[in-house]
Design an enzyme around this catalytic site. Sequence first.
Site, PDB file in Angstrom:
ATOM      1  CG  ASP A  92      -1.892   1.146   1.223  1.00 50.09           C
ATOM      2  OD1 ASP A  92      -2.338   1.541   0.133  1.00 50.09           O
ATOM      3  OD2 ASP A  92      -2.192   1.667   2.317  1.00 50.09           O
TER       4      ASP A  92
ATOM      5  CD  GLU B 230       0.634  -5.938   6.868  1.00 49.23           C
ATOM      6  OE1 GLU B 230       0.164  -5.861   5.706  1.00 49.23           O
ATOM      7  OE2 GLU B 230       0.246  -5.218   7.798  1.00 49.23           O
TER       8      GLU B 230
ATOM      9  CE1 TYR C  15      -2.914   0.511  11.060  1.00 52.77           C
ATOM     10  CE2 TYR C  15      -2.365  -1.734  10.406  1.00 52.77           C
ATOM     11  CZ  TYR C  15      -2.045  -0.393  10.475  1.00 52.77           C
ATOM     12  OH  TYR C  15      -0.846   0.048   9.960  1.00 52.77           O
TER      13      TYR C  15
ATOM     14  CD  GLU D  34       2.253  -1.449   9.572  1.00 51.35           C
ATOM     15  OE1 GLU D  34       1.044  -1.395   9.223  1.00 51.35           O
ATOM     16  OE2 GLU D  34       3.171  -1.761   8.803  1.00 51.35           O
TER      17      GLU D  34
END
Length: 647
Positions: free
Chosen positions: A205, A450, A502, A538
């Site tokens: 991303d 990831e 998240y 994160e």
Amino acid sequence: MGCLRIWSVLTCLVSVSLVVESRDSSWGGLYPRESASREVKSLDGLWNFRLSPLLDAEKGFREEWYAQPLSKSGPVISMAVPSSYNDITQDKDLRDHIGWAWYDRLFYVPTRWQTDKQRVVLRLGSAHYNSIIYVNGHSLTSHEGGHLPIMADITTKLVYGKENLVTVAINNTLTPETIPQGTIVEHNDPSRYPPGYFAQSYNFDFTNYAGIHRPVYIYTTPQTFIEDILITTDINGANGVITYNVTHGNTMIGPSRSGEVGCSMKLLDIEGDHVTSAMGCQGTIVVTNASLWWPYLMSENPGYMYTLLVAVSDAEGNLDLYPHKVGIRTLGWNSTTLTINSKPLYLRGCGKHEDADIRGKGVDYALIVKDFSLLKWLGANSFRTSHYPYAEEIMDMADKEGIMIIDESPAVGLSGFDEALMNKHISVMQELVQRDKNRPSVIMWSVGNEPKSNQAPALNYFRDVVAATHTADPTRPVTCVLNLGLLDLAASSLDVILVNRYYSWYGDTGHLEVIKMQTITEFSEWHLLHNKPVMISEYGAGSLPGYHMDPAWTWSEEYQAELMIRNFEAFDELRSKGYFVGEMIWNFADFSTPQGHTRPGGNRKGIFTRSRQPKMAAHVLRYRYHNLANDTLTNSQAPMCFTSVLH
């Protein structure tokens, strides 16, 4: 169709390999630094630039654009080096280009370099992604990978007293065989797409910026020269211990006594005053009452760096000198803790990107100074080079400022995990370790971000990649940033578990009340399952600068700030358990991404805007990080109250 038309980068490079006169560059050499024996000349500035035609990507090779200045074979534009080429102009085709791009420029070298029989080296800090380097029409080296340096000895290809030509061909295509991976999607329906239409997709991303991203230098050495320096440090009571190993090379042709090479070391303190000396190409230096390298806000004098002045000489009278910065510190880790200089570490940091308006990923010295100023303003002591190795100029600043780094490879979002990919991944890690091995700021290697590591081949794949990284450097822990949950097969091979999570953003959106419970539950399970230190690498939420809602609503600055505060409550409870070793917000600043309906002008999870102005979240994080730093100094882990931060 030629191989470049069907977009297989590796196959394409085979088609031009007949004109490449030397092997791929896998060692970028020591960073170019001037000394009494070395001269450095910058080639940064405005270069000539041209794209290969989209449907005839081989044209530049077929017509030998490298054999003469690009301006003689067709139209060119000016292109800034270093910079990404994508955002420099108003041309959409240039911004979105996939395939080969060509750079060149003319330069002179002093005739005294020839008189003095100097070895001359060309070095690019990086070029993304595949590159071939030519000097005066000779292809001297090639390199696969966009974030590590490229070096070539150009001594025999130069002309003195006349102009020389350097040409760089760069291909930014990503495939399932590259690191990072990508896919070319061809659309063959003539009723919906024009002939030859294709798109590049990739599983990350951020914008796949392309170009010559880092400084370009030519520099000299004597014919016998310092090839590499390996430094490790230790602490013995009040004394520091520096162990060194100097590798030397030579370019002499014909009879010589260059095998009789000697080395000497002179250690200087931060003021440039002599501390001690040593002889021999391998050895140990004991520094009495050493000043240690400490992280920011962990000492009144963070980032203390000695200079090791390395000298190599031979029987022919050649003498090479190289100044190498040294920070004396130790690292340790066990099932619960990270330590530096035998003191427990808690990482207060950010995920970052090399990203800025106009210049993309191009090195910008003003931006480097600004970013480190902001990191210190926040009270941060660390960041991760998400998701690729950062410029050496950034790493130098981290060493100097006492900012710790989790040094990450470009292996983002990997899948497949076959042997060929593993071997390439290992090579990338070895190249990264060789570049950054001596940096005191680098406290951990990250082999990727990831990966799809719930796939069965991932177990052995990451076992071997991590083992190879440990072999290259046994002095630092190795990690990989995970996001697939407790069934992840890479986790068992890691020294420290880093997880991206998240809560209340990608799941349970808007429900801030679940963050504390879910975070504590998952991270406790990670430690229970693997008996290793864990940290969150994160977390966060997007926010649009100036968008406010109370009560908080997604995309508002209030929502981003309150989400952070709910995470802090979980982090403090996890810290009290003794195995939670750090937190890194995502992201330091807003950054560019591919166009998409979920990305309004890029990724907006930054606590700073892309122009480095603080959002509300930056002030919240600053309050926390400075309090955490004070807690570290007082050995307190009392939870902090944020009730008054937003009201």
